[in-house]
Design a protein around this motif. Sequence first.
Motif, PDB file in Angstrom:
ATOM      1  N   LEU A  19       7.747  -0.001  -8.434  1.00  0.00           N
ATOM      2  CA  LEU A  19       7.983  -0.471  -9.801  1.00  0.00           C
ATOM      3  C   LEU A  19       6.864  -0.103 -10.766  1.00  0.00           C
ATOM      4  O   LEU A  19       6.657  -0.772 -11.782  1.00  0.00           O
ATOM      5  CB  LEU A  19       8.196  -1.993  -9.790  1.00  0.00           C
ATOM      6  N   GLN A  20       6.150   0.952 -10.460  1.00  0.00           N
ATOM      7  CA  GLN A  20       5.097   1.444 -11.351  1.00  0.00           C
ATOM      8  C   GLN A  20       4.869   2.912 -11.028  1.00  0.00           C
ATOM      9  O   GLN A  20       5.368   3.422 -10.041  1.00  0.00           O
ATOM     10  CB  GLN A  20       3.806   0.656 -11.148  1.00  0.00           C
ATOM     11  N   ASN A  21       4.124   3.572 -11.893  1.00  0.00           N
ATOM     12  CA  ASN A  21       3.686   4.929 -11.604  1.00  0.00           C
ATOM     13  C   ASN A  21       2.402   4.842 -10.816  1.00  0.00           C
ATOM     14  O   ASN A  21       1.572   3.968 -11.081  1.00  0.00           O
ATOM     15  CB  ASN A  21       3.467   5.707 -12.897  1.00  0.00           C
ATOM     16  N   ALA A  22       2.217   5.725  -9.841  1.00  0.00           N
ATOM     17  CA  ALA A  22       1.017   5.676  -9.003  1.00  0.00           C
ATOM     18  C   ALA A  22       0.611   7.082  -8.587  1.00  0.00           C
ATOM     19  O   ALA A  22       1.452   7.972  -8.470  1.00  0.00           O
ATOM     20  CB  ALA A  22       1.270   4.815  -7.773  1.00  0.00           C
ATOM     21  N   HIS A  23      -0.679   7.248  -8.340  1.00  0.00           N
ATOM     22  CA  HIS A  23      -1.228   8.533  -7.898  1.00  0.00           C
ATOM     23  C   HIS A  23      -1.922   8.293  -6.566  1.00  0.00           C
ATOM     24  O   HIS A  23      -3.032   7.767  -6.514  1.00  0.00           O
ATOM     25  CB  HIS A  23      -2.210   9.049  -8.943  1.00  0.00           C
ATOM     26  N   ALA A  24      -1.244   8.670  -5.496  1.00  0.00           N
ATOM     27  CA  ALA A  24      -1.784   8.448  -4.150  1.00  0.00           C
ATOM     28  C   ALA A  24      -1.933   9.769  -3.410  1.00  0.00           C
ATOM     29  O   ALA A  24      -1.514   9.915  -2.275  1.00  0.00           O
ATOM     30  CB  ALA A  24      -0.889   7.491  -3.375  1.00  0.00           C
ATOM     31  N   THR A  25      -2.541  10.722  -4.077  1.00  0.00           N
ATOM     32  CA  THR A  25      -2.723  12.029  -3.458  1.00  0.00           C
ATOM     33  C   THR A  25      -3.840  11.992  -2.418  1.00  0.00           C
ATOM     34  O   THR A  25      -3.664  12.427  -1.287  1.00  0.00           O
ATOM     35  CB  THR A  25      -3.027  13.090  -4.530  1.00  0.00           C
ATOM     36  N   ASP A  26      -4.996  11.444  -2.810  1.00  0.00           N
ATOM     37  CA  ASP A  26      -6.177  11.491  -1.944  1.00  0.00           C
ATOM     38  C   ASP A  26      -6.519  10.180  -1.256  1.00  0.00           C
ATOM     39  O   ASP A  26      -7.291  10.178  -0.301  1.00  0.00           O
ATOM     40  CB  ASP A  26      -7.397  11.939  -2.761  1.00  0.00           C
ATOM     41  N   GLU A  27      -5.985   9.075  -1.769  1.00  0.00           N
ATOM     42  CA  GLU A  27      -6.320   7.779  -1.172  1.00  0.00           C
ATOM     43  C   GLU A  27      -5.163   6.807  -1.317  1.00  0.00           C
ATOM     44  O   GLU A  27      -4.290   6.982  -2.160  1.00  0.00           O
ATOM     45  CB  GLU A  27      -7.585   7.203  -1.801  1.00  0.00           C
ATOM     46  N   ASP A  28      -5.177   5.787  -0.470  1.00  0.00           N
ATOM     47  CA  ASP A  28      -4.182   4.722  -0.563  1.00  0.00           C
ATOM     48  C   ASP A  28      -4.319   4.015  -1.909  1.00  0.00           C
ATOM     49  O   ASP A  28      -5.425   3.904  -2.446  1.00  0.00           O
ATOM     50  CB  ASP A  28      -4.393   3.680   0.540  1.00  0.00           C
ATOM     51  N   VAL A  29      -3.195   3.517  -2.420  1.00  0.00           N
ATOM     52  CA  VAL A  29      -3.178   2.804  -3.692  1.00  0.00           C
ATOM     53  C   VAL A  29      -2.349   1.534  -3.519  1.00  0.00           C
ATOM     54  O   VAL A  29      -1.290   1.568  -2.895  1.00  0.00           O
ATOM     55  CB  VAL A  29      -2.559   3.677  -4.806  1.00  0.00           C
ATOM     56  N   THR A  30      -2.821   0.426  -4.078  1.00  0.00           N
ATOM     57  CA  THR A  30      -2.039  -0.808  -4.086  1.00  0.00           C
ATOM     58  C   THR A  30      -1.036  -0.739  -5.227  1.00  0.00           C
ATOM     59  O   THR A  30      -1.406  -0.437  -6.368  1.00  0.00           O
ATOM     60  CB  THR A  30      -2.944  -2.042  -4.245  1.00  0.00           C
ATOM     61  N   VAL A  31       0.231  -0.996  -4.907  1.00  0.00           N
ATOM     62  CA  VAL A  31       1.308  -0.893  -5.882  1.00  0.00           C
ATOM     63  C   VAL A  31       2.221  -2.112  -5.785  1.00  0.00           C
ATOM     64  O   VAL A  31       2.157  -2.867  -4.823  1.00  0.00           O
ATOM     65  CB  VAL A  31       2.139   0.396  -5.668  1.00  0.00           C
ATOM     66  N   VAL A  32       3.085  -2.258  -6.780  1.00  0.00           N
ATOM     67  CA  VAL A  32       4.100  -3.311  -6.768  1.00  0.00           C
ATOM     68  C   VAL A  32       5.423  -2.671  -6.375  1.00  0.00           C
ATOM     69  O   VAL A  32       5.880  -1.718  -7.002  1.00  0.00           O
ATOM     70  CB  VAL A  32       4.222  -3.991  -8.146  1.00  0.00           C
ATOM     71  N   THR A  77       0.839  -1.197   0.000  1.00  0.00           N
ATOM     72  CA  THR A  77       0.000   0.000   0.000  1.00  0.00           C
ATOM     73  C   THR A  77       0.873   1.246   0.000  1.00  0.00           C
ATOM     74  O   THR A  77       1.732   1.413   0.861  1.00  0.00           O
ATOM     75  CB  THR A  77      -0.920   0.018   1.232  1.00  0.00           C
ATOM     76  N   LEU A  78       0.627   2.101  -0.987  1.00  0.00           N
ATOM     77  CA  LEU A  78       1.250   3.419  -1.031  1.00  0.00           C
ATOM     78  C   LEU A  78       0.294   4.367  -0.324  1.00  0.00           C
ATOM     79  O   LEU A  78      -0.884   4.463  -0.670  1.00  0.00           O
ATOM     80  CB  LEU A  78       1.473   3.853  -2.480  1.00  0.00           C
ATOM     81  N   ALA A  79       0.771   5.031   0.710  1.00  0.00           N
ATOM     82  CA  ALA A  79      -0.070   5.848   1.582  1.00  0.00           C
ATOM     83  C   ALA A  79      -0.644   7.069   0.877  1.00  0.00           C
ATOM     84  O   ALA A  79       0.042   7.733   0.097  1.00  0.00           O
ATOM     85  CB  ALA A  79       0.727   6.292   2.801  1.00  0.00           C
ATOM     86  N   ALA A  80      -1.909   7.352   1.191  1.00  0.00           N
ATOM     87  CA  ALA A  80      -2.537   8.586   0.732  1.00  0.00           C
ATOM     88  C   ALA A  80      -1.667   9.754   1.174  1.00  0.00           C
ATOM     89  O   ALA A  80      -1.071   9.728   2.248  1.00  0.00           O
ATOM     90  CB  ALA A  80      -3.935   8.705   1.318  1.00  0.00           C
ATOM     91  N   GLY A  81      -1.588  10.762   0.337  1.00  0.00           N
ATOM     92  CA  GLY A  81      -0.744  11.911   0.641  1.00  0.00           C
ATOM     93  C   GLY A  81       0.633  11.807   0.020  1.00  0.00           C
ATOM     94  O   GLY A  81       1.409  12.760   0.084  1.00  0.00           O
ATOM     95  N   SER A  82       0.938  10.665  -0.600  1.00  0.00           N
ATOM     96  CA  SER A  82       2.244  10.480  -1.243  1.00  0.00           C
ATOM     97  C   SER A  82       2.344  11.244  -2.557  1.00  0.00           C
ATOM     98  O   SER A  82       3.441  11.472  -3.056  1.00  0.00           O
ATOM     99  CB  SER A  82       2.513   8.990  -1.502  1.00  0.00           C
ATOM    100  N   GLY A  83       1.196  11.601  -3.118  1.00  0.00           N
ATOM    101  CA  GLY A  83       1.184  12.324  -4.386  1.00  0.00           C
ATOM    102  C   GLY A  83       1.414  11.408  -5.563  1.00  0.00           C
ATOM    103  O   GLY A  83       1.147  10.204  -5.500  1.00  0.00           O
ATOM    104  N   VAL A  84       1.919  11.972  -6.643  1.00  0.00           N
ATOM    105  CA  VAL A  84       2.238  11.202  -7.841  1.00  0.00           C
ATOM    106  C   VAL A  84       3.645  10.649  -7.657  1.00  0.00           C
ATOM    107  O   VAL A  84       4.594  11.400  -7.453  1.00  0.00           O
ATOM    108  CB  VAL A  84       2.153  12.069  -9.108  1.00  0.00           C
ATOM    109  N   VAL A  85       3.764   9.332  -7.710  1.00  0.00           N
ATOM    110  CA  VAL A  85       5.038   8.654  -7.479  1.00  0.00           C
ATOM    111  C   VAL A  85       5.381   7.884  -8.749  1.00  0.00           C
ATOM    112  O   VAL A  85       4.545   7.147  -9.270  1.00  0.00           O
ATOM    113  CB  VAL A  85       4.943   7.706  -6.262  1.00  0.00           C
ATOM    114  N   VAL A  86       6.600   8.054  -9.231  1.00  0.00           N
ATOM    115  CA  VAL A  86       7.002   7.414 -10.484  1.00  0.00           C
ATOM    116  C   VAL A  86       7.837   6.158 -10.235  1.00  0.00           C
ATOM    117  O   VAL A  86       8.459   6.003  -9.182  1.00  0.00           O
ATOM    118  CB  VAL A  86       7.773   8.389 -11.394  1.00  0.00           C
TER     119      VAL A  86
END
Length: 126
Positions: A71-84, A29-38
């Motif tokens: 290992l992916q691009n993710a957008h976790a500005t407002d909510e948690d996101v499942t990432v690899v 889980t990438l925490a909400a508030g992390s923003g756009v992570v590349v």
Amino acid sequence: MALETYSYKVDSDVVKDEGKNRFSRDDDTLAAGSGVVVCGTVLGLVAATGKFAPLAPGASDGTQNAAAIILQNAHATDEDVTVVNLKRRAQVVLQALVWPAGINATQQAAALAALETRGIVARTGV
């Protein structure tokens, strides 16, 4: 009209060798508030929640210690996101890693050492 050029980094640009059957990777889980992570961003682990966030050398919540590489691009500005995430036994390309703005050489060396304790070795141009 000018031609726009986009450059996207993917996992194979970052990881050059890893454990059999992608043993080196986990869904996290990438925490909400992390923003756009590349892809290639070095992450820390928030001790209180067990969620990941971009490395923050000046923090005291656990994210000051490198624990994984996304290992992916993710957008976790407002909510948690499942990432690899890459979390163990791998070789990565040093130049492909993404560091926080303002990180100094000492902090980067500490982060690389922390990744090495997890078996993630960064090499120049692997």
